[in-house]
Write a protein that holds these residues in place. Structure first.
Motif, short mmCIF file in Angstrom:
data_model
loop_
_atom_site.label_atom_id
_atom_site.label_comp_id
_atom_site.label_asym_id
_atom_site.label_seq_id
_atom_site.Cartn_x
_atom_site.Cartn_y
_atom_site.Cartn_z
N PRO A 1 0.81 -1.23 0.00
CA PRO A 1 0.00 0.00 0.00
C PRO A 1 0.83 1.27 0.00
O PRO A 1 0.40 2.31 -0.52
CB PRO A 1 -0.83 -0.13 1.29
CG PRO A 1 -0.08 -1.10 2.14
CD PRO A 1 0.56 -2.05 1.20
N TRP A 2 2.04 1.21 0.55
CA TRP A 2 2.90 2.39 0.57
C TRP A 2 3.51 2.65 -0.81
O TRP A 2 3.71 3.81 -1.19
CB TRP A 2 3.99 2.20 1.62
CG TRP A 2 3.44 2.22 3.00
CD1 TRP A 2 3.11 1.14 3.78
CD2 TRP A 2 3.06 3.37 3.76
NE1 TRP A 2 2.59 1.54 4.97
CE2 TRP A 2 2.55 2.91 4.99
CE3 TRP A 2 3.13 4.74 3.52
CZ2 TRP A 2 2.09 3.78 5.98
CZ3 TRP A 2 2.68 5.61 4.49
CH2 TRP A 2 2.16 5.13 5.71
N ARG A 3 3.78 1.61 -1.56
CA ARG A 3 4.23 1.80 -2.94
C ARG A 3 3.15 2.50 -3.76
O ARG A 3 3.43 3.35 -4.60
CB ARG A 3 4.55 0.45 -3.57
CG ARG A 3 5.87 -0.19 -3.13
CD ARG A 3 6.02 -1.54 -3.80
NE ARG A 3 7.27 -2.21 -3.53
CZ ARG A 3 8.38 -2.06 -4.26
NH1 ARG A 3 8.37 -1.22 -5.29
NH2 ARG A 3 9.48 -2.72 -3.97
N GLN A 4 1.89 2.16 -3.48
CA GLN A 4 0.78 2.79 -4.19
C GLN A 4 0.61 4.25 -3.78
O GLN A 4 0.29 5.10 -4.61
CB GLN A 4 -0.51 2.00 -3.93
CG GLN A 4 -0.48 0.57 -4.49
CD GLN A 4 -1.66 -0.26 -4.04
OE1 GLN A 4 -2.48 0.18 -3.21
NE2 GLN A 4 -1.78 -1.48 -4.57
N LYS A 5 0.86 4.52 -2.50
CA LYS A 5 0.71 5.89 -2.00
C LYS A 5 1.85 6.79 -2.48
O LYS A 5 1.66 7.99 -2.69
CB LYS A 5 0.67 5.87 -0.47
CG LYS A 5 0.36 7.22 0.15
CD LYS A 5 0.20 7.09 1.67
CE LYS A 5 -0.14 8.44 2.29
NZ LYS A 5 -0.32 8.33 3.77
N PHE A 6 3.05 6.22 -2.66
CA PHE A 6 4.21 6.98 -3.12
C PHE A 6 4.75 6.32 -4.40
O PHE A 6 5.82 5.71 -4.40
CB PHE A 6 5.30 6.99 -2.05
CG PHE A 6 4.97 7.79 -0.82
CD1 PHE A 6 5.34 9.12 -0.72
CD2 PHE A 6 4.30 7.19 0.25
CE1 PHE A 6 5.04 9.86 0.42
CE2 PHE A 6 4.00 7.92 1.39
CZ PHE A 6 4.37 9.27 1.47
N PRO A 7 4.02 6.46 -5.51
CA PRO A 7 4.41 5.75 -6.73
C PRO A 7 5.73 6.21 -7.33
O PRO A 7 6.34 5.47 -8.12
CB PRO A 7 3.24 6.03 -7.69
CG PRO A 7 2.63 7.31 -7.18
CD PRO A 7 2.79 7.25 -5.69
N THR A 8 6.18 7.41 -6.99
CA THR A 8 7.43 7.91 -7.57
C THR A 8 8.67 7.47 -6.81
O THR A 8 9.79 7.70 -7.25
CB THR A 8 7.42 9.45 -7.64
OG1 THR A 8 7.32 9.99 -6.31
CG2 THR A 8 6.24 9.95 -8.47
N VAL A 9 8.47 6.86 -5.64
CA VAL A 9 9.61 6.42 -4.84
C VAL A 9 10.02 5.02 -5.27
O VAL A 9 9.23 4.07 -5.21
CB VAL A 9 9.26 6.43 -3.33
CG1 VAL A 9 10.42 5.85 -2.51
CG2 VAL A 9 8.96 7.85 -2.87
N ASP A 10 11.26 4.90 -5.70
CA ASP A 10 11.81 3.60 -6.07
C ASP A 10 12.17 2.85 -4.79
O ASP A 10 12.96 3.33 -3.98
CB ASP A 10 13.05 3.79 -6.94
CG ASP A 10 13.65 2.47 -7.39
OD1 ASP A 10 12.91 1.49 -7.49
OD2 ASP A 10 14.88 2.44 -7.64
N VAL A 11 11.59 1.67 -4.60
CA VAL A 11 11.77 0.91 -3.36
C VAL A 11 12.60 -0.33 -3.63
O VAL A 11 12.30 -1.11 -4.54
CB VAL A 11 10.42 0.51 -2.74
CG1 VAL A 11 10.64 -0.25 -1.43
CG2 VAL A 11 9.55 1.74 -2.51
N VAL A 12 13.64 -0.51 -2.83
CA VAL A 12 14.47 -1.71 -2.89
C VAL A 12 14.22 -2.50 -1.60
O VAL A 12 14.43 -1.96 -0.50
CB VAL A 12 15.96 -1.36 -3.02
CG1 VAL A 12 16.81 -2.63 -3.01
CG2 VAL A 12 16.20 -0.55 -4.28
N GLU A 13 13.79 -3.73 -1.73
CA GLU A 13 13.47 -4.56 -0.57
C GLU A 13 14.61 -5.55 -0.31
O GLU A 13 14.93 -6.36 -1.17
CB GLU A 13 12.16 -5.30 -0.80
CG GLU A 13 10.97 -4.38 -1.04
CD GLU A 13 9.70 -5.14 -1.39
OE1 GLU A 13 9.72 -6.39 -1.30
OE2 GLU A 13 8.71 -4.50 -1.76
N ASP A 14 15.18 -5.47 0.88
CA ASP A 14 16.24 -6.40 1.28
C ASP A 14 15.76 -7.19 2.49
O ASP A 14 15.63 -6.65 3.58
CB ASP A 14 17.53 -5.64 1.66
CG ASP A 14 18.29 -5.19 0.43
OD1 ASP A 14 18.08 -5.78 -0.64
OD2 ASP A 14 19.09 -4.25 0.54
N SER A 15 15.48 -8.47 2.28
CA SER A 15 15.12 -9.37 3.37
C SER A 15 16.30 -10.29 3.59
O SER A 15 16.61 -11.14 2.75
CB SER A 15 13.86 -10.17 3.02
OG SER A 15 13.48 -11.01 4.09
#
Length: 304
Positions: free
Chosen positions: A235-249
């Protein structure tokens, strides 16, 4: 009441670095900047000493904050700057100042020879008790120049300014909090940079006993943890569509991974759970370790 970006200032080089960082943050957020000059009176016998006479007192309580404010106004004319002078216990006064702030910035001494902070008792006390975000800024080296400030009248689009380093968020999928995640996404959005989300999970207990790893089980656990991260962030990716998110698990200790990530970060965002109990506040082991060893500014976001 309109919120401000507030910075604790005592004339030290650490607080000057925090003031410069706060001025840039205020410009990014288009908020006023409040410089809170804290003067802690010395005991009467010491106050009678020649080195702490009237001239010295006047220098630290009048000249130092006045000159600091003048320098910040010259460097950041777009920022509406106010100076407030308070006398008393710094930890109590700064915790109180944080109540009316969007965030509070404090300076921390860089450890000579190794990366990280030397977080003093005042900084730790404020972080442990403030119920607004507190940012610890190094007094030397990295931190001040991490904001991608644009010239007046320009936008980020098409700018030739170098990209800012990513914002790093420490995420616990067992108790994700909107306040913490929202702060990190907004910080990345304001800086026009990416958000690197670092999530750590524990390896199976047999690893501690020296048993050979079960590669299939490890892969399954890793996939499940990565899916949990993706679910929290969707949901946060949808709220901030211009922010490139890199997920590190990543498997292992969260503090170690966050400290490693801080070397390439503009800001590290971690949380602190608010505990209103008679036994006092608690920072938490991961946040405590990141505060002392990260090489970038660290934002501690309190949450329920």
């Amino acid at each position: 009441m309109a919120r401000t970006v507030t910075v604790g200032f005592d004339g030290s080089s650490e607080s000057r670095a925090a003031a410069e960082w706060a001025a840039r943050e205020a410009q990014l957020r288009e908020l006023p900047l409040k410089l809170v000059h804290v003067w802690e009176p010395v005991p009467e016998p010491m106050a009678l000493a020649a080195l702490l006479g009237p001239e010295t007192h006047k220098h630290w309580t009048e000249r130092v904050p006045r000159e600091a404010a003048a320098g910040l106004r010259a460097a950041h004319p777009e920022v509406d700057l106010h100076v407030e002078q308070v006398t008393g216990r710094p930890a109590d006064l700064l915790t109180d100042a944080a109540k009316h702030a969007e965030l509070l910035a404090l300076g921390s001494r860089g450890l000579s020879g190794v990366g990280g902070f030397a977080v003093g008792s005042v900084g730790l006390a404020v972080v442990a008790h403030a119920e607004r975000p507190v940012v610890l800024v190094r007094g030397e080296g990295r931190g001040v120049g991490e904001h991608p400030i644009q010239p007046s009248g320009t936008s980020d689009t098409g700018s030739d300014a170098p990209p800012s380093r990513p914002v790093v968020l420490g995420l616990d999928t067992t108790g994700p909090d909107d306040t913490l995640i929202g702060f990190a996404f907004e910080a990345a959005h304001l800086r026009n940079t990416s958000l690197r989300v670092v999530h750590a999970w524990n390896e199976p207990p047999y690893i501690a006993y020296g048993m050979p790893p079960d590669l299939e089980l490890n892969a399954q656990l890793g996939a499940e943890e990565a899916a949990a991260v993706a679910g929290v962030l969707r949901p946060w990716r949808q709220k901030f569509p211009t922010v490139d998110v890199v997920e590190d698990s990543l498997s292992g200790k969260a503090a170690n991974h966050l400290v490693d990530a801080s070397r390439e970060a503009s800001l590290v965002v971690v949380g602190r759970r608010i505990r209103r109990s008679p036994f006092g506040a608690h920072i938490g082991p991961v946040t405590h370790a990141v505060l002392h060893h990260a090489t970038a500014p660290v934002a501690v976001v309190p949450h329920d």
